[in-house]
Design a protein around this motif. Structure first.
Motif, short mmCIF file in Angstrom:
data_model
loop_
_atom_site.label_atom_id
_atom_site.label_comp_id
_atom_site.label_asym_id
_atom_site.label_seq_id
_atom_site.Cartn_x
_atom_site.Cartn_y
_atom_site.Cartn_z
N HIS A 411 0.91 -1.14 -0.05
CA HIS A 411 -0.10 0.00 0.09
C HIS A 411 0.84 1.39 -0.01
O HIS A 411 0.61 2.16 -0.76
N VAL A 412 1.93 1.33 0.64
CA VAL A 412 2.64 2.45 1.05
C VAL A 412 3.48 2.70 -0.46
O VAL A 412 3.44 3.68 -0.88
N HIS A 413 4.09 1.71 -1.02
CA HIS A 413 4.71 1.73 -2.37
C HIS A 413 3.81 2.35 -3.38
O HIS A 413 4.34 2.86 -4.37
N ALA A 414 2.61 1.78 -3.41
CA ALA A 414 1.68 2.27 -4.55
C ALA A 414 1.46 3.68 -4.24
O ALA A 414 1.39 4.43 -5.31
N GLY A 415 1.31 4.19 -3.10
CA GLY A 415 1.19 5.41 -2.85
C GLY A 415 2.59 6.38 -3.31
O GLY A 415 2.53 7.32 -3.90
N VAL A 416 3.80 6.10 -2.72
CA VAL A 416 4.79 6.73 -2.64
C VAL A 416 5.69 6.75 -4.38
O VAL A 416 5.94 7.55 -4.71
N LEU A 417 5.56 5.15 -4.53
CA LEU A 417 6.27 5.22 -6.29
C LEU A 417 5.24 5.57 -7.05
O LEU A 417 5.53 6.70 -8.06
N GLY A 418 3.76 4.96 -6.90
CA GLY A 418 2.86 5.20 -8.11
C GLY A 418 2.75 6.66 -7.95
O GLY A 418 2.05 7.34 -9.21
N TRP A 419 2.45 7.33 -6.84
CA TRP A 419 1.79 8.84 -6.66
C TRP A 419 2.77 9.84 -6.79
O TRP A 419 3.08 10.64 -7.50
#
Lengths: 555, 56
Positions: A411-419
């Motif tokens: 979840h965190v990496h979908a946020g920080v990488l993706g967003w």
């Protein structure tokens, strides 16, 4: 850079750096007397001030800059901020991929203390969140505040103080973890003296922003500024409250938190989740609301929605932090409160994501042709996905499965990488040619390559961790007929191993993309500026041609 | 300590709801006020072309 400062400002820089060097020497001396690690950080501060002093001294006797400069925007600190941000990106993501491999192959610590996961992991998180993200936010905020206010920065000294002073905070943080300095609060690891320094830097930052806004020639304050201001103001409040602590000695690094027990945990996660909200969301939404409409050359789909979304995000996020403490000693009603507000957060989050995508509706051909815009579009999609996932994971029974597993990491990496990372790269690809007055990036092909590497890396990473996390969570809660746990912890480790390798490969792809971006940005900067066309050698304007492509009302 | 805890819970459960509703109403009214429409439209359009120089 230094030649753009007045002699007065150069002297002010010398005074600040000399004071910093004295503080560094004092820290080193006091630390040495007690045999404390503060000694090492004293030398770090001293070395830092000397390294910054060198260019100031070198440019000290340059002639005063012409007064005409005051009629232009002040872009030097923005340029340096972008470069620093990219250096942190390579460093932070490099360490991130290193710890990813370390989790798959734990022998890679080579029996050294500094290379253990517990020390390298905060180096990664601080490097990417504060180093890369923070420097990018500072740089882009300097750009957005000037352009939307139609006013030059309020002065020339404080932007440098903010940008360079912030680097010192990040360096103290990262170097401290490696030698074992931490106050063990996630995303707030640096000790008391680094925290105090950040407060000084941050207050100057807030004042600079307010002073520039006060000079604005455009009466309306564009919505991106509200998001940036919320980021600066709330991060100041969070940082001060969560880091309230009493140093064991002023000549030592160790301090004790002002809170204890469950209050400490609640304060920490009030901070922790609002760091996600105001550092990793509000600031980057400021970026989105400026660079996306500008790059698409279309006004934001609904300015009203951006305002409603802003107040929703500021009101709701403040209460969501307790969802990090489900099933703990925290009172039940506080957990329920956090869960409820996390669910309500979906509304302002999707307002922002939907607003961004609706702005692009009707300009999909631009998204297809322009990779910088595609970075921003993909960021909006990942923002929508990960905020939906976040609300979902905050529901207590869902959290029972997801908490402490790799699902959180996904979840965190979908946020920080993706967003966060994608919107930053999109903004940089737009900003670099504007600032350095180039027609376009050095290589549009490399921007494309970066986009697909970043997207592939994010997807591989997130899918690997989703699988790993859910398998892990299910194995932890599987009971056999006699009512005992079916799987040992080691069984779950073996089951996760292939996903850990996949995750490290995904991270490597993302890191490769970042390296390509560095090369591309560097070559864009180095390429000589195009010669001004001789007078008269331009096409005549078409009569009646509309200026912005596909103009639409902001409704 | 007990009284403080109960007071806080009572406050959060009663007043908390209403002040959040009031703030939400204030934000919505400001955003949707018809007279603000022109100002918002202009603000959204104006950033598209702002790279030249600061205004004097």
């Amino acid at each position: 850079m230094v030649s753009g400062l007045t002699v007065n400002e150069r002297q002010r820089a010398l005074v600040v750096l000399a004071l910093l060097a004295i503080v560094g020497m004092a820290m080193a001396a006091f630390g040495a007397m007690r045999g404390d690690l503060l000694q090492v950080h004293g030398f770090v501060v001293l070395l830092f001030s000397l390294v910054v002093l060198a260019p100031v001294l070198k440019g000290y006797f340059a002639p005063e800059p012409p007064a005409e400069r005051l009629h232009d925007y002040y872009d030097d600190p923005i340029k340096v901020g972008i470069i620093l941000s990219m250096i942190w990106a390579v460093f932070g993501m490099g360490v991130g991929d290193w710890v990813a491999w370390l989790l798959a192959f734990p022998d890679m610590t080579f029996d050294a203390a500094w290379s253990s996961f517990g020390r390298l992991r905060p180096v990664h998180t601080t490097g990417v969140i504060f180093g890369f993200g923070g420097s990018a936010l500072i740089a882009t905020s300097f750009h957005v505040m000037q352009r939307t206010s139609r006013a030059r920065l309020a002065d020339q000294f404080s932007p440098w103080f903010v940008l360079i002073g912030y680097q010192l905070f990040c360096i103290l943080a990262v170097s401290g973890y490696l030698i074992g300095i931490t106050q063990s609060k996630e995303y707030a690891e640096p000790e008391w003296y680094a925290d105090i320094w950040l407060v000084v830097v941050w207050v100057v930052y807030l004042l600079l922003y307010l002073r520039t806004l006060a000079r604005r020639k455009e009466p309306h304050i564009y919505v991106a500024n509200w998001y940036y201001l919320a980021f600066i103001l709330v991060v100041a409040i969070l940082h001060i409250v969560n880091n309230l602590a009493v140093p064991a000695s002023f000549a030592g690094v160790k301090s004790y938190s002002a809170f204890s027990g469950v209050q400490d945990a609640m304060t920490q996660w009030w901070y922790g989740h609002n760091a996600v909200a105001f550092f990793l969301t509000a600031g980057f939404l400021g970026m989105l609301y400026y660079y996306l409409p500008k790059r698409a050359e279309r006004p934001i789909y609904s300015y009203r929605m951006s305002i409603v979304g802003f107040w929703g995000i500021t009101f709701f996020y403040m209460w969501a932090g307790s969802h990090h403490l489900h099933y703990t000693a925290l009172p039940d009603w506080v957990q329920t409160l956090g869960m409820t507000f996390s669910l309500m957060l979906l509304i302002p989050s999707w307002i922002a994501a939907g607003n961004a995508l609706a702005t692009l509706n009707g300009a999909w051909h631009r998204v297809r042709d322009d990779a910088a815009l595609r970075f921003m579009m993909m960021a909006a999609i990942f923002y929508g996905l990960s905020t939906f996932e976040g609300s979902f994971m905050a529901i207590r029974p869902v959290n029972a499965l997801s908490h402490y597993t790799d699902w959180t990491v996904a979840h965190v990496h979908a946020g920080v990488l993706g967003w966060d990372a994608l919107i930053t790269f999109g903004a940089f690809y737009a900003l670099v040619p504007w600032l350095w007055k180039r027609e376009r990036m050095y290589s549009p092909v490399l921007v494309e390559v970066h986009f697909w590497l970043a997207l592939a890396g994010t997807l591989i990473y997130v899918f690997a961790m989703w699988n790993s996390g859910i398998i892990q969570g299910l194995m932890w809660r599987t009971y056999n007929d006699s009512g005992t746990l079916t799987y040992s912890f080691l069984d779950t480790m073996i089951a996760m191993h292939p996903y850990y390798i996949a995750r490290a490969i995904g991270g490597l792809l993302f890191l490769t993309g970042t390296l390509i971006a560095c090369y591309n940005i560097w070559m864009t900067i180095r390429r000589p500026a195009p010669r001004a066309a001789p007078a008269g050698d331009t096409p005549l304007p078409q009569p009646g041609a509309p200026l912005p492509a596909n103009p639409q009302p902001a409704e | 300590m007990d009284i403080q805890h109960h007071m806080l819970v009572a406050f959060a459960k009663s007043y908390g709801l209403f002040y959040l509703l009031a703030m939400a109403a204030a934000a919505l009214i400001y955003a949707c006020w018809p007279a603000n429409r022109a100002r918002f439209d202009k603000a959204a359009r104006d950033i598209i072309d702002d790279e030249d120089k600061p205004w004097r």
